[in-house]
Design a protein around this motif. Structure first.
Motif, PDB file in Angstrom:
ATOM      1  N   ARG A 183      -2.384  12.512 -49.613  1.00 18.83           N
ATOM      2  CA  ARG A 183      -1.050  11.990 -49.314  1.00 18.83           C
ATOM      3  C   ARG A 183      -0.733  10.768 -50.162  1.00 18.83           C
ATOM      4  O   ARG A 183       0.422  10.554 -50.571  1.00 18.83           O
ATOM      5  CB  ARG A 183      -0.971  11.643 -47.821  1.00 18.83           C
ATOM      6  CG  ARG A 183       0.321  10.978 -47.401  1.00 18.83           C
ATOM      7  CD  ARG A 183       0.277  10.585 -45.942  1.00 18.83           C
ATOM      8  NE  ARG A 183       0.424  11.726 -45.072  1.00 18.83           N
ATOM      9  CZ  ARG A 183       1.595  12.182 -44.628  1.00 18.83           C
ATOM     10  NH1 ARG A 183       2.716  11.594 -45.002  1.00 18.83           N
ATOM     11  NH2 ARG A 183       1.647  13.211 -43.822  1.00 18.83           N
ATOM     12  N   GLN A 184      -1.731   9.952 -50.457  1.00 20.34           N
ATOM     13  CA  GLN A 184      -1.503   8.720 -51.191  1.00 20.34           C
ATOM     14  C   GLN A 184      -1.498   8.913 -52.711  1.00 20.34           C
ATOM     15  O   GLN A 184      -1.256   7.959 -53.457  1.00 20.34           O
ATOM     16  CB  GLN A 184      -2.560   7.676 -50.808  1.00 20.34           C
ATOM     17  CG  GLN A 184      -2.463   7.229 -49.363  1.00 20.34           C
ATOM     18  CD  GLN A 184      -3.347   6.031 -49.072  1.00 20.34           C
ATOM     19  OE1 GLN A 184      -4.026   5.533 -49.947  1.00 20.34           O
ATOM     20  NE2 GLN A 184      -3.339   5.578 -47.830  1.00 20.34           N
ATOM     21  N   TYR A 188       1.503  14.774 -51.894  1.00 22.79           N
ATOM     22  CA  TYR A 188       2.599  14.737 -50.918  1.00 22.79           C
ATOM     23  C   TYR A 188       3.876  15.250 -51.574  1.00 22.79           C
ATOM     24  O   TYR A 188       4.466  14.595 -52.433  1.00 22.79           O
ATOM     25  CB  TYR A 188       2.781  13.312 -50.413  1.00 22.79           C
ATOM     26  CG  TYR A 188       3.688  13.193 -49.211  1.00 22.79           C
ATOM     27  CD1 TYR A 188       3.337  13.762 -47.995  1.00 22.79           C
ATOM     28  CD2 TYR A 188       4.894  12.500 -49.297  1.00 22.79           C
ATOM     29  CE1 TYR A 188       4.164  13.647 -46.890  1.00 22.79           C
ATOM     30  CE2 TYR A 188       5.727  12.375 -48.196  1.00 22.79           C
ATOM     31  CZ  TYR A 188       5.352  12.956 -46.991  1.00 22.79           C
ATOM     32  OH  TYR A 188       6.170  12.840 -45.897  1.00 22.79           O
ATOM     33  N   LYS A 193       7.301  16.190 -46.581  1.00 25.97           N
ATOM     34  CA  LYS A 193       8.261  15.237 -46.015  1.00 25.97           C
ATOM     35  C   LYS A 193       9.189  15.949 -45.044  1.00 25.97           C
ATOM     36  O   LYS A 193       9.502  15.428 -43.957  1.00 25.97           O
ATOM     37  CB  LYS A 193       9.065  14.587 -47.142  1.00 25.97           C
ATOM     38  CG  LYS A 193      10.081  13.569 -46.646  1.00 25.97           C
ATOM     39  CD  LYS A 193      10.868  12.974 -47.810  1.00 25.97           C
ATOM     40  CE  LYS A 193      11.910  11.987 -47.274  1.00 25.97           C
ATOM     41  NZ  LYS A 193      12.750  11.430 -48.376  1.00 25.97           N
ATOM     42  N   ASP A 196       7.249  16.471 -41.789  1.00 21.82           N
ATOM     43  CA  ASP A 196       7.095  15.228 -41.027  1.00 21.82           C
ATOM     44  C   ASP A 196       8.378  14.901 -40.260  1.00 21.82           C
ATOM     45  O   ASP A 196       8.347  14.520 -39.081  1.00 21.82           O
ATOM     46  CB  ASP A 196       6.738  14.066 -41.953  1.00 21.82           C
ATOM     47  CG  ASP A 196       5.320  14.171 -42.518  1.00 21.82           C
ATOM     48  OD1 ASP A 196       4.564  15.023 -42.020  1.00 21.82           O
ATOM     49  OD2 ASP A 196       4.988  13.406 -43.444  1.00 21.82           O
ATOM     50  N   ALA A 209       3.399  11.970 -38.729  1.00 21.36           N
ATOM     51  CA  ALA A 209       2.594  12.262 -39.916  1.00 21.36           C
ATOM     52  C   ALA A 209       1.764  13.496 -39.627  1.00 21.36           C
ATOM     53  O   ALA A 209       1.263  13.670 -38.510  1.00 21.36           O
ATOM     54  CB  ALA A 209       1.695  11.079 -40.273  1.00 21.36           C
ATOM     55  N   ASN A 221      -8.286   9.635 -37.253  1.00 20.95           N
ATOM     56  CA  ASN A 221      -7.205   8.686 -36.994  1.00 20.95           C
ATOM     57  C   ASN A 221      -7.524   7.683 -35.894  1.00 20.95           C
ATOM     58  O   ASN A 221      -7.026   6.553 -35.922  1.00 20.95           O
ATOM     59  CB  ASN A 221      -5.913   9.429 -36.637  1.00 20.95           C
ATOM     60  CG  ASN A 221      -5.237  10.021 -37.860  1.00 20.95           C
ATOM     61  OD1 ASN A 221      -4.862   9.314 -38.781  1.00 20.95           O
ATOM     62  ND2 ASN A 221      -5.095  11.337 -37.880  1.00 20.95           N
ATOM     63  N   ILE A 369       3.147   5.163 -37.499  1.00 18.44           N
ATOM     64  CA  ILE A 369       2.887   6.150 -38.551  1.00 18.44           C
ATOM     65  C   ILE A 369       2.649   5.502 -39.905  1.00 18.44           C
ATOM     66  O   ILE A 369       1.759   5.915 -40.661  1.00 18.44           O
ATOM     67  CB  ILE A 369       4.053   7.166 -38.621  1.00 18.44           C
ATOM     68  CG1 ILE A 369       4.124   7.949 -37.314  1.00 18.44           C
ATOM     69  CG2 ILE A 369       3.870   8.104 -39.796  1.00 18.44           C
ATOM     70  CD1 ILE A 369       2.810   8.614 -36.917  1.00 18.44           C
ATOM     71  N   ASN A 370       3.420   4.496 -40.274  1.00 18.15           N
ATOM     72  CA  ASN A 370       3.223   3.841 -41.583  1.00 18.15           C
ATOM     73  C   ASN A 370       1.818   3.261 -41.700  1.00 18.15           C
ATOM     74  O   ASN A 370       1.201   3.302 -42.769  1.00 18.15           O
ATOM     75  CB  ASN A 370       4.268   2.744 -41.789  1.00 18.15           C
ATOM     76  CG  ASN A 370       5.641   3.315 -42.076  1.00 18.15           C
ATOM     77  OD1 ASN A 370       5.752   4.441 -42.559  1.00 18.15           O
ATOM     78  ND2 ASN A 370       6.679   2.557 -41.769  1.00 18.15           N
ATOM     79  N   LYS A 373      -0.566   6.174 -42.372  1.00 16.05           N
ATOM     80  CA  LYS A 373      -0.418   6.698 -43.730  1.00 16.05           C
ATOM     81  C   LYS A 373      -1.198   5.856 -44.741  1.00 16.05           C
ATOM     82  O   LYS A 373      -1.677   6.366 -45.754  1.00 16.05           O
ATOM     83  CB  LYS A 373       1.060   6.735 -44.116  1.00 16.05           C
ATOM     84  CG  LYS A 373       1.863   7.817 -43.406  1.00 16.05           C
ATOM     85  CD  LYS A 373       3.324   7.764 -43.807  1.00 16.05           C
ATOM     86  CE  LYS A 373       4.131   8.848 -43.117  1.00 16.05           C
ATOM     87  NZ  LYS A 373       5.568   8.789 -43.465  1.00 16.05           N
ATOM     88  N   SER A 379      -5.552  10.433 -44.312  1.00 12.91           N
ATOM     89  CA  SER A 379      -4.525  10.310 -45.351  1.00 12.91           C
ATOM     90  C   SER A 379      -5.120   9.981 -46.713  1.00 12.91           C
ATOM     91  O   SER A 379      -4.585  10.371 -47.739  1.00 12.91           O
ATOM     92  CB  SER A 379      -3.515   9.216 -44.973  1.00 12.91           C
ATOM     93  OG  SER A 379      -2.813   9.545 -43.812  1.00 12.91           O
ATOM     94  N   THR A 384      -3.552  17.149 -48.847  1.00  9.62           N
ATOM     95  CA  THR A 384      -2.468  17.440 -47.916  1.00  9.62           C
ATOM     96  C   THR A 384      -2.481  18.927 -47.564  1.00  9.62           C
ATOM     97  O   THR A 384      -3.180  19.735 -48.170  1.00  9.62           O
ATOM     98  CB  THR A 384      -1.106  17.076 -48.524  1.00  9.62           C
ATOM     99  OG1 THR A 384      -0.994  17.689 -49.813  1.00  9.62           O
ATOM    100  CG2 THR A 384      -0.957  15.578 -48.650  1.00  9.62           C
TER     101      THR A 384
END
Length: 530
Positions: A183-184, A188, A193, A196, A209, A221, A369-370, A373, A379, A384
């Protein structure tokens, strides 16, 4: 009446099997009922428990005798063994190796059966035989068409044709079969998107996410949410992914009895009053971890009471909706929707796409969520979700929401509800011991004795019914069971055929242990079944 059903050991004897009603998160026990909350956990008959322990004892004794004969060279060693090194302890866990070698191997044909079709309401299975009593298997080249009552396919989206399959095909041609990036980094895509945003809209939360693996959604997580100095209060029957995630977090962990709100409140009270051990400093965070539907018990979390306790003691709630999202609630939005609770009252909403959406992966929804991520191992280190899988979720979720312009999603949700209540009621009436809530699509039927685990699975398969049987150590030693998973793809004819097979095999194996009156259904339930 349902109130006469004895609770399972370790359960809350004051509530199991008793009618409860909730509306908008409030207990309406003393007001006119809108809906009922019925769960049954009948106690294991004493004679059956004794015979079950004796059965396992005999198998263990025979296993030790065979191991002794193998050590003498009288019986050939066919299992993988490690070399005995002087001064070194064994790498293998001796009891697990012994159990696999001498007990599980004897009935291994009841699991890992290969299929060669879509795992829908019906499926094709490849026939196999073992020339050496379960050590090895060979395919015969024949197929067997069976009813599928063992797959997590709650809304029937395990299909290879139709609008979802067509959309997946187009997505594959556009994006390919994989992303090969996290994702980073460059993994992604626009389709991720879109998913999500759709999940957040579906759940009614600020943001969401998604992750490519349901198990990792929990295990990778949770360490980003709590850590040292935090306390996790976990239901004793939580899934292994939640257990692993809790342990990896470094937080202190305490378990409370399954669905026992009195025990949970006592532990919350002690945590607030006494704080951390030795220092008695306040806990940084207290996180209550529960599941929506418990997949081994078929029970439903008492979410309104959990939310009330969370507010009273200023704790957080982590809700795993792996088996309830899509399958529960009037709109298929899970256990939160089922009880009519405001999604804002749930701090962390987690679920998977493997059960109701015919796909793979999981999600977490809410305001943090941020942070996930950026900080979550899920993440940072994993690729992904594959675009075809992503599209399958988007298409099936859109159908459930009615965004496709049809009422097909609502039809499936209501069909699953009807199937669940009908199937449970019939099994209760036949005299089987059935665990769980009347609205849970996971329906455990208690088998108890180890010899009957294999017998039930084999006899049902002979008659064209594919089921899942489960025994120790996945369950308590005296609570082996068959676990039926209902689907909206099952019609009444399929249900009646399966019930006929189960009834016949149940009589043959003497599985009708119940000694209580079946749970009473409300007038609304009867109307639904009619």
């Amino acid at each position: 009446m349902a109130g006469k059903t004895k609770p399972k050991n370790g359960m809350n004897g004051k509530t199991n099997g008793i009618n409860h009603c909730y509306q908008n998160g409030q207990n309406l026990q003393n007001t006119p009922l809108k809906d009922t909350f019925i769960e049954t956990f009948e106690e294991t008959p004493l004679s059956t428990a004794i015979l079950t322990y004796l059965g396992y004892a005999v198998l263990v004794v025979i296993g030790h005798i065979r191991d002794f004969l193998r050590s003498l060279g009288i019986e050939k060693i066919k299992s993988c063994t490690e070399p005995k090194l002087q001064g070194y302890v064994s790498l293998y866990q001796s009891w697990e190796s012994f159990y696999t070698r001498n007990l599980y191997r004897r009935i291994r044909d009841c699991w890992n059966r290969p299929i060669c079709s879509v795992a829908g309401a019906e499926m094709d299975m490849l026939e196999r035989v073992s020339p050496d009593n379960g050590w090895n298997f060979e395919l015969t080249g024949k197929k067997q068409h069976v009813l599928n009552f063992g797959s997590y396919n709650y809304l029937g989206f395990a299909e290879n044709k139709g609008p979802c399959a067509d959309a997946v095909e187009k997505s594959t041609m556009k994006y390919g079969v994989g992303c090969c990036g996290s994702r980073q980094e460059l993994g992604y895509l626009e389709i991720h998107k879109q998913l999500d945003e759709l999940v957040a809209k579906f759940l009614g939360v600020e943001a969401a996410a998604t992750f490519p693996m349901g198990f990792a959604t929990n295990s990778m997580n949770m360490p980003s949410i709590v850590g040292k100095g935090c306390l996790i209060l976990s239901d004793e029957l939580n899934h292994s992914s939640l257990v692993l995630g809790s342990r990896l977090s470094g937080a202190s962990i305490k378990t409370f009895r399954h669905n026992d709100m009195e025990d949970l409140e006592n532990k919350l009270k002690n945590a607030v009053v006494f704080g951390q051990p030795r220092t008695h400093r306040p806990w940084k965070k207290i996180l209550i971890v529960v599941e929506g539907v418990y997949s081994m018990e078929g029970s439903i979390v008492r979410l309104p009471e959990v939310v009330a306790l969370k507010k009273k003691y200023k704790a957080y709630v982590y809700l795993d909706e792996a088996h309830s999202v899509g399958a529960m609630g009037p709109h298929g939005r899970g256990i939160v929707d089922y009880f009519g609770i405001d999604p804002k009252d749930i701090d962390i909403m987690m679920g998977t796409f493997t059960k109701s959406f015919g796909a793979a992966g999981g999600y977490i929804g809410r305001a943090l969520i941020n942070h996930l991520k950026l900080q979550s191992h899920g993440s940072i280190y994993s690729c992904t979700m594959a675009p075809p899988v992503t599209q399958q979720i988007i298409s099936s979720m859109s159908i459930i929401m009615g965004a496709d312009g049809t009422n097909e999603g609502q039809k499936r949700v209501q069909q699953l509800k009807w199937n669940t209540r009908y199937f449970r009621r019939r099994l209760h009436d036949m005299g089987f011991i059935i665990y769980g809530n009347k609205d849970s699509p996971v329906i455990p039927l208690l088998i108890f004795m180890p010899s009957k685990i294999a017998a039930l699975g084999r006899e049902c398969l002979k008659r064209g019914l594919g089921i899942v049987v489960v025994g120790f150590p996945a369950t308590p030693i005296i609570e082996s069971r068959a676990r039926f998973c209902l689907s909206a793809a099952h019609n009444k004819e399929m249900l009646d055929k399966a019930l006929g097979i189960i009834n016949e095999v149940g009589d043959m194996l003497s599985l009708k242990y119940s000694r209580t009156i079946p749970p009473s259904f409300s007038e609304k339930d009867v109307e639904l079944l009619l």
